[in-house]
Design a protein around this motif. Structure first.
Motif, PDB file in Angstrom:
ATOM      1  N   ARG A  50       0.856  -1.211   0.000  1.00 46.74           N
ATOM      2  CA  ARG A  50       0.000   0.000   0.000  1.00 46.74           C
ATOM      3  C   ARG A  50       0.882   1.248   0.000  1.00 46.74           C
ATOM      4  O   ARG A  50       0.699   2.168  -0.787  1.00 46.74           O
ATOM      5  N   ARG A  51       1.903   1.216   0.876  1.00 48.90           N
ATOM      6  CA  ARG A  51       2.777   2.408   0.976  1.00 48.90           C
ATOM      7  C   ARG A  51       3.524   2.612  -0.348  1.00 48.90           C
ATOM      8  O   ARG A  51       3.697   3.742  -0.823  1.00 48.90           O
ATOM      9  N   GLU A  54       1.354   4.474  -2.631  1.00 45.13           N
ATOM     10  CA  GLU A  54       1.273   5.900  -2.264  1.00 45.13           C
ATOM     11  C   GLU A  54       2.533   6.620  -2.703  1.00 45.13           C
ATOM     12  O   GLU A  54       2.487   7.744  -3.206  1.00 45.13           O
ATOM     13  N   MET A  55       3.694   5.920  -2.581  1.00 42.65           N
ATOM     14  CA  MET A  55       4.959   6.555  -2.981  1.00 42.65           C
ATOM     15  C   MET A  55       4.960   6.822  -4.489  1.00 42.65           C
ATOM     16  O   MET A  55       5.427   7.863  -4.952  1.00 42.65           O
ATOM     17  N   ILE A  57       2.240   7.330  -6.320  1.00 43.37           N
ATOM     18  CA  ILE A  57       1.301   8.448  -6.575  1.00 43.37           C
ATOM     19  C   ILE A  57       2.017   9.780  -6.272  1.00 43.37           C
ATOM     20  O   ILE A  57       1.913  10.757  -7.008  1.00 43.37           O
ATOM     21  N   LEU A  58       2.774   9.797  -5.177  1.00 42.47           N
ATOM     22  CA  LEU A  58       3.434  11.055  -4.765  1.00 42.47           C
ATOM     23  C   LEU A  58       4.615  11.367  -5.665  1.00 42.47           C
ATOM     24  O   LEU A  58       5.049  12.507  -5.755  1.00 42.47           O
TER      25      LEU A  58
END
Lengths: 171, 440, 291, 567
Positions: A50-51, A54-55, A57-58
């Motif tokens: 999941r992280r 997110e990384m 996406i960022l």
């Protein structure tokens, strides 16, 4: 957790989404079902699918492509099974690996498999001892391999050059 | 033309009741058709309601009584709409009254027959947790306050007929067909619950201590199978640690329901507070993806749950639940996405909040009314923004959860809206139809 | 029934006992396995991790051989199955992708047309042979043997998630056909840890350990799998775990083909028994050698 | 039979099947009732509420010339109207009837002590007799209802309600303080989820309102004063602070909408010129004046869901942000948009899909927590840096941006306080109007005849406002359709010489039914009074008494309860 304030590249999300098997990153709503199902995340804190999404996406491209992060995944598809978005966490993992390999970040095991593939057309070949045993049992030496055809194809897809250019990994 | 303006309302939940009461109060005849033996709908199954913690039955029963006693309301319970002809202002409707095998005019709901009936079957009203007899009243405050014989499970022993002093039992009653002439139709069929078995990783249907929120609501209710005591189904003990899991089947694009059912975060908060009130040392966890606190008073309600009652909200949707076969305890694997740690927690009871979905027989009803359904099988609004209550057929309106996810206040407001649209339809068609209905 | 037999590389190179069992069992059910000439690596997850296009090209090339033979392809190893199945389905569904791949295949004078299907041995046994025929062929049933099955992720998950095909319990039904009992353990659908061999061996071993614990908890007596990766991992890691964690599981690992072969009354040769690192003898004395 | 003649009470005691009869010795209570002064007849029956029971009451009244009736059975809440109408049908005034609850308050509560329950049943009957002796007939006043409605507020809610009422044949006045109709939608560009054009759809509704002959539109007009009660409101409105108009109104609908919160001093608003609110962004988009941004950062919950103060969620800001993000992406595909949120409120059927559409168009979503809100820092070159603690990555990140958009909540208009005083309706904790019951009477006020819809009730979007607007159109139509209303008979009565004019009752009355007259004495408007008794209970001078619950009657009941013989 590392401070991510080094250069964030928003284009990274586009890059991954436009890589084959990578578009699933855009459907992630950060619910956490993949990370709580992943057998590796249960054993190792560094790996958290999941992280990782997110990384991406960022846009922390450097953190994702130039570390060991892509190489923890078992590709066992449990996350894919649990993801409510039908998102393809496991598929995105392959996309990141392909990008990492282009930047010379290859896990040793897979690099060895690549080399063996380029040289022999297979990842695993029977040892001399095994060939003798097989013949003793009346079996063939092993299935015939069209090595030259494989090598022609891999030249066209430039996999041979890809493996050769391995650079050291940051972490 | 219509002698007296009348409207058909399909579905006797809180929306149907409110729409019927509004129309009746202004002199329009309301035929309220309800499929089950009593009106009251989902709200009757609830213990308390958010955010005020009113006892659900205490605020619903008076509405049910006012509605059923109103001279302009005709209750057609245990009945279904079979056929609809005609158009706005002049519909002809065929309603089938299923045989109750009890005469409504005689039965006073005293319960002598129930005491003597030998047959016990799971009670749908209690989501199957409690039992009921073959002759039964779904819940004590049912309206009409009369018994119904469930012929599938009845062994026709005739005991109920013998003991009934009012001679109300009539075991060879036949279905009755009723024809109604109405100017408008309001659909208020409410919702069903998504079958949580389909999310196999949570073990509902395999692990006894995994319940749905509606089952848990029945445990909380004084009229429920345990008289309001929260128990573990395996050993009947009092559970100390209880976990709620949100979005079971909701917000899921992989073949379940892609929308948010809107009310689960808030009712889970309510059920959590009730647990803490029953048993202050209990620990309650709510696993969520995005906490939906958009309604009036919802955020404050959640703040109270956190600060006053110590309910723990964990942003992280669990991947799997495993059961310890010996103890019946449940091990939840989750990641607290705020601190990124993957953990396990053992709890005594898990309450799943399944998606709330349109009723299965919406398809059949939509065919009968020739109205369109949307891709989720809710009834489709003519214009979601400016005509949310109209269907594609003029004269046919809808309100409540059957139009889309919403809570009780929104359903009640929309039910009044449907009443207004129906009245507007009657006023417009009757003035067009020559005979002045006198209301202008 | 005739199939083009895609042996892959791991089985012939490391687990010839699996190959021998298959060569003995299949003809008994009237399944003719025709050798495929000039195959190559199926490009499993390792190669897919390196390059997407190379995966498509290599897998498509193998599929062409099956097309030239005019036979559906049967695979034993889960990874070969997943790779060939996915590429076959993707190319059939996406003509544009097919043309791209055919451009590369033109280098070696081949063209993918999408005329054949890809099956796994488990499907062949279940669909073509059928449970009843298998039961009839069993002379030496394993009544009472508690088996924990390991169908394997690459066989079962991609096809179910992407194409909504068959659930897990096909292997369980086949094992039960041999008279044995199959047990449901919590981590049945999780990974054996094999894919991390060579990348992170400790992690692979720890993942295998979680699975072994879950099997032991429900009283499993042996493990039956169809994937050579799962076989190696679950077999070898039991020795490593004994050294590292001082824990003994003693769960012998068998390929289903071997289990079926023994149930049909054929005996394993010594060299085959020796290839199982966790000794089979507790299993063999009690049951297997009478037949 | 005149009521003030000799008291002749009939007592009907119910078995209620086994509910009462199974615990209380009903025949014994009947015999006891016969001994009580004033009781001329007493009987028991299995079900007093059944058709058989009702006819026995009627026969009893006629045969025994009864002028008071008592039924000892279950709860008045469900059965009092039924027994009162039985008395009425037998020619008695329905207020000379009293109930004793010997089921819920006796047989059910003392299920395991039958003897004590029987004694308690006798006490309850004795108390009922003590009160019944003093009961007097009451009349339910009837009022006419003027079939005209006043809609305060000409936004989408007010207009929708007005059109629906007009189509039902009622006269409608719309009072709008702005010079034109339209309200909030005039400032919007597109409406989610369908992305319909706001002004195009709004103008259709405005045209329909202006062309409807039953609707009088009074723009630049405010409500100055409201007198009277349901059906008979006298409303004074002022047009352009010059002309005043008096209107005869039957029902009033509050549709005054809400205002936008100005986040002064937050995240650099008004300090840096490229920090704007969602509304300002929407207006730029509408006017086509939004220059191509490189990177837009939107911050949610700005001034909303706070620890204290505006603790509420304003419901529409998440979807507004997503809508505006999609509009920017449509206009400038390469522009980066990032939404920094706490909890995404994409509820209901359609909004989840809009959220996923935004994600698929590369809109970034970053979650922050209330304890660590983002910071907006201005660089020397005018560029902004938004420092965000990403809760899902547990790390501090810095996002350069050339446009920061703040999603702010809706707040009540400043003049809401004043309007609530004019209408004598209350406001909730955050200044929005306070409805009669949050669950089952969400669009009524406690005061009859006044209703609320739209964002004046609480923040909501267009679809929800429209649904509520149709709702109030039905609620308001009810009194106007029946033209005559029977109101409560049990109302408060003020004794002038005791009243000290302290005004406590005026403040406390939930229905706004009491006012002080010129002499400073409290005056009850009987038709508005609901008989709740708050004023009577709180009057320091004991100057207020409730009909049917007079001091004398209640004292008699209390003494009877203590076992004193009935005087």
């Amino acid at each position: 957790m590392a401070n991510l304030s080094e250069e964030l590249e928003p284009s990274f999300m586009h890059e991954v989404a436009n890589t084959p098997r990578g578009k699933g990153v855009l459907t992630c709503i950060q619910c956490g079902r993949c990370s709580s199902s992943c057998p590796i995340a249960r054993l190792v804190d560094e790996h958290n699918p999941r992280r990782l999404m997110e990384m991406i996406i960022l846009g922390s491209r450097d953190e994702v492509l130039h570390t060991k992060l892509p190489w923890y995944c078992l590709s066992c598809f449990t996350c894919l099974d649990r993801c409510p978005q039908g998102g393809d966490v496991a598929e995105v993992m392959f996309a990141i690996r392909n990008l990492a390999v282009k930047e010379g970040n290859v896990a040793d095991g897979f690099a060895a498999q690549g080399r063996s593939l380029v040289e022999t057309g297979r990842i695993v070949n029977p040892t001399m001892m095994m060939i003798k045993k097989r013949e003793k049992l009346g079996l063939s030496k092993g299935p015939s391999t069209a090595t030259e055809e494989v090598q022609k194809i891999l030249k066209k897809t430039a996999l041979d050059k890809l493996i050769a250019s391995k650079r050291t990994v940051k972490k | 033309m219509l002698e007296k303006p009348a409207v058909l309302i399909i579905g006797g939940g809180i929306s149907g009741i409110q729409a019927s009461f509004d129309l009746a109060s202004r002199g329009i005849k309301a035929y309220l058709v309800e499929k089950s033996p009593s009106i009251g709908g989902r709200m009757a199954q609830l213990d308390k309601t958010f955010p005020t913690m009113d006892c659900s039955m205490c605020i619903l029963a008076p509405k049910m009584i006012d509605c059923s006693h109103h001279p302009n309301v005709e209750l057609l319970t245990y009945s279904e709409v079979k056929e609809v002809k005609g158009s706005a202002g002049n519909f002809t409707v065929k309603v089938i009254k299923k045989p109750r095998y009890v005469d409504l005019t005689k039965c006073t709901g005293c319960g002598m027959c129930v005491d003597n009936c030998p047959v016990e079957v799971p009670n749908e009203f209690d989501e199957g947790l409690g039992m009921r007899k073959a002759i039964y009243m779904p819940f004590p405050q049912a309206v009409p306050r009369a018994m119904t014989v469930d012929k599938e499970n009845c062994i026709e022993c005739g005991l109920c007929e013998k003991v009934c002093e009012a001679e109300a039992v009539d075991l060879d009653q036949e279905p009755e067909e009723i024809k109604l002439k109405v100017g408008a139709i309001i659909v208020a069929t409410g919702f069903e619950m998504f079958d949580a078995r389909r999310i196999s990783e949570y073990g509902y249907g395999r692990y006894q201590n995994v319940l749905t929120s509606l089952e848990f609501e029945r445990l909380l209710s004084a009229s429920g199978p345990t008289g309001g005591h929260i128990v573990r189904l395996t050993d009947g003990g009092v559970p100390r640690r209880i976990a709620f899991i949100q979005c079971v089947g909701s917000r899921s694009q992989r073949g379940e329901l892609p929308y948010c059912s809107s009310v689960c975060c808030t009712y889970a908060t309510k059920e959590a507070i009730l647990i803490k009130e029953h048993n202050p040392e209990s620990e309650v966890y709510i696993f969520y993806i995005d906490l939906k606190v958009f309604g009036k008073g919802f955020q404050e309600f959640v703040n109270r749950a956190k600060t006053e009652y110590g309910v723990e909200y964990i942003k992280g949707h669990p991947g799997k639940i495993e059961e310890n076969p010996k103890t019946g305890d449940l091990i939840i694997r989750y990641e607290n996405t705020i601190d990124g740690k993957v953990r396990e927690i053992t709890v005594d009871l898990v309450v799943l909040c399944p998606a709330l979905i349109p009723r299965r027989d919406n398809e059949r009803l939509a065919e009968t009314l020739k109205v369109e359904l949307d891709e989720y099988a809710f009834f489709k609004a003519k214009d979601p923004l400016f005509a949310p209550i109209n269907t594609n057929i003029s004269g046919v309106f809808m309100c409540g959860y059957c139009q889309g996810p919403k809570d009780i206040p929104e359903s009640v407001a929309q039910a009044s809206g449907a009443a207004a649209k129906a009245a507007e339809e009657i006023a417009l068609t009757s003035s067009k139809g020559g005979v002045d209905s006198g209301s202008k | 029934m005739k199939y083009a037999m895609f042996w892959g590389c791991l089985i012939p190179a490391r687990e010839p006992n699996y190959e021998v069992s298959v060569r003995k069992v299949m003809p008994a059910f009237g399944i003719e396995l025709v050798e495929m000439e000039g195959t190559s690596c199926c490009a499993p997850f390792g190669i897919q991790s390196l390059d997407y296009t190379s995966w498509l090209a290599l897998a498509a090339r193998n599929l062409c051989i099956g097309e030239e033979m005019g036979l559906d392809i049967v695979t034993l190893c889960n990874d070969c199955y997943e790779s060939l199945l996915m590429v076959n389905k993707m190319l059939k569904a996406d003509p544009e992708l097919k043309n791209q791949v055919n451009e590369i295949l033109a280098e070696v004078g081949k063209e993918y047309k999408g005329k054949v299907d890809v099956k796994n041995m488990v499907d062949v046994l279940y669909d073509d042979v059928g449970i009843e025929k298998i039961k009839d062929a069993v002379k030496n049933p394993f009544t009472g043997l508690k088996v924990a099955t390991q169908p394997g992720c690459h066989l079962t998950k991609p096809r179910r998630i992407h194409f909504g095909e068959r659930e897990f319990d096909v292997l369980d039904e086949l094992v039960r056909a041999t008279g044995a009992e199959t047990i449901d353990y919590d981590r049945r659908q999780s990974c054996c840890g094999g894919p991390l061999r060579g990348i992170n061996d400790e992690l692979a071993r720890d993942v295998a350990r979680m699975k072994l614990i879950s099997m032991k908890n429900v009283g499993a007596e042996c493990i039956v799998t169809v994937c050579p990766f799962c076989f190696l991992e679950l077999d070898m890691s039991q020795l490593e775990i004994k050294r590292h964690f001082k824990e003994e599981y003693n769960l012998p690992v068998l390929h289903f083909a071997e289990l079926l072969r023994m149930a049909m009354g054929m005996k394993l040769d010594d060299w085959e028994i020796k290839l199982h690192r966790v000794p089979l003898n507790p299993l063999l004395e009690g049951r297997l050698q009478e037949g | 039979m005149e009521v003030n003649d000799e008291v002749r009470i009939g007592v009907f005691i119910c078995h209620c099947g086994i509910n009462i009869g199974g615990v209380v010795n009903v025949p014994e209570v009947v015999e006891y009732a016969k001994t009580l002064p004033g009781v001329v007849y007493a009987e028991d029956n299995l079900y007093t509420c059944s058709s058989v029971g009702i006819s026995k009451i009627k026969e009893g009244i006629v045969k025994h010339n009864l002028n008071r009736v008592i039924v000892a059975s279950c709860t008045p809440r469900t059965h009092e109207p039924l027994f009162r109408s039985a008395c009425e049908e037998a020619g008695l005034n329905k207020y000379v009837f009293e109930m004793a609850n010997i089921r819920d308050q006796c047989s059910w509560a003392h299920m395991h002590e039958p003897e004590k329950a029987t004694e308690k049943a006798k006490d309850l009957v004795r108390m009922a007799v003590a009160k019944a002796r003093l009961l007097k007939p009451q009349e339910e006043p009837e009022i006419d209802v003027t079939p005209s409605a006043l809609v305060i507020g000409g936004g989408i809610s007010g207009m929708t309600a007005a059109l629906c009422l007009a189509n039902q044949g009622f006269k409608v006045y719309i009072v709008e303080k702005e010079p034109e109709l339209g309200g909030m939608l005039r400032h919007l560009y597109k409406l989610y989820p369908t992305m319909q054009d706001a002004s195009e759809r709004l103008n259709q509704v405005v045209k329909a309102v202006e062309s409807n002959k039953d609707i009088d539109v009074l723009t630049s007009t405010v409500v100055k004063q409201v007198k009277g009660f349901i059906g008979n409101f006298k409303v004074t409105v002022e047009k352009g602070n010059s002309k005043t108009l008096n209107l005869d109104i039957g029902t009033i609908i509050v549709a005054t909408g809400a205002a936008n919160f100005e986040p002064i001093g937050m995240y650099g608003y008004k300090q840096y010129d490229n920090v704007i609110t969602q509304l300002q962004l929407e207006q730029l988009l509408k006017a086509g004046q939004l220059e191509k941004p490189e990177r837009v950062v939107m911050i949610q919950c700005v001034g909303a869901r706070e620890e204290k103060g505006r603790t509420y969620c304003s419901r529409i800001c998440c979807m507004t942000a997503i809508k505006n993000a999609m509009l920017i992406k449509e206009l400038y595909p390469e522009a980066e948009v990032c939404i920094v949120f706490r909890d995404l409120q994409t509820y209901g059927k359609e909004y989840e899909r809009c959220y996923l559409d935004a994600r698929s168009k590369f809109v970034q979503f970053i979650k922050y927590v209330q304890e660590k809100p983002p910071e907006v820092i201005s660089e020397p070159n005018g560029k902004l840096i938004v420092r965000i603690y990403d809760a899902l990555l547990d790390s501090e990140i810095e996002v350069p941006s050339d446009l920061v958009v703040l999603s702010t909540p809706l707040i009540p208009h400043e003049d809401t306080k004043e309007l609530s005083q004019i209408l004598k309706v209350s406001l909730g904790p955050h200044g929005f109007f306070f409805e009669a019951h949050v669950k089952l009477r969400p669009i009524d006020f406690a005061t009859d005849g006044i209703y609320v819809c739209g964002t004046a009730h609480s923040p909501k979007d267009t679809a929800e406002s429209v649904s509520q607007a149709f709702g109030v159109a039905s609620r308001a139509a009810i009194p106007m359709a029946v033209k005559r209303l029977r109101t409560e008979a049990i109302t408060a009565v003020v004794d002038e010489n005791l009243c000290s004019g302290c005004g406590t009752c005026v403040k406390l009355c939930p229905y706004g039914a009491i006012e002080k007259d010129e002499k400073g004495v409290a005056r009850v408007t009987e038709v508005v009074c609901k008989g709740c008794g708050v004023c009577a209970a709180s009057c320091p001078e004991r100057a207020i008494e409730m009909r049917h619950f007079t001091k004398e009657q209640v004292t008699a009941q209390a003494l009877a309860a203590l076992g004193r013989a009935i005087a």
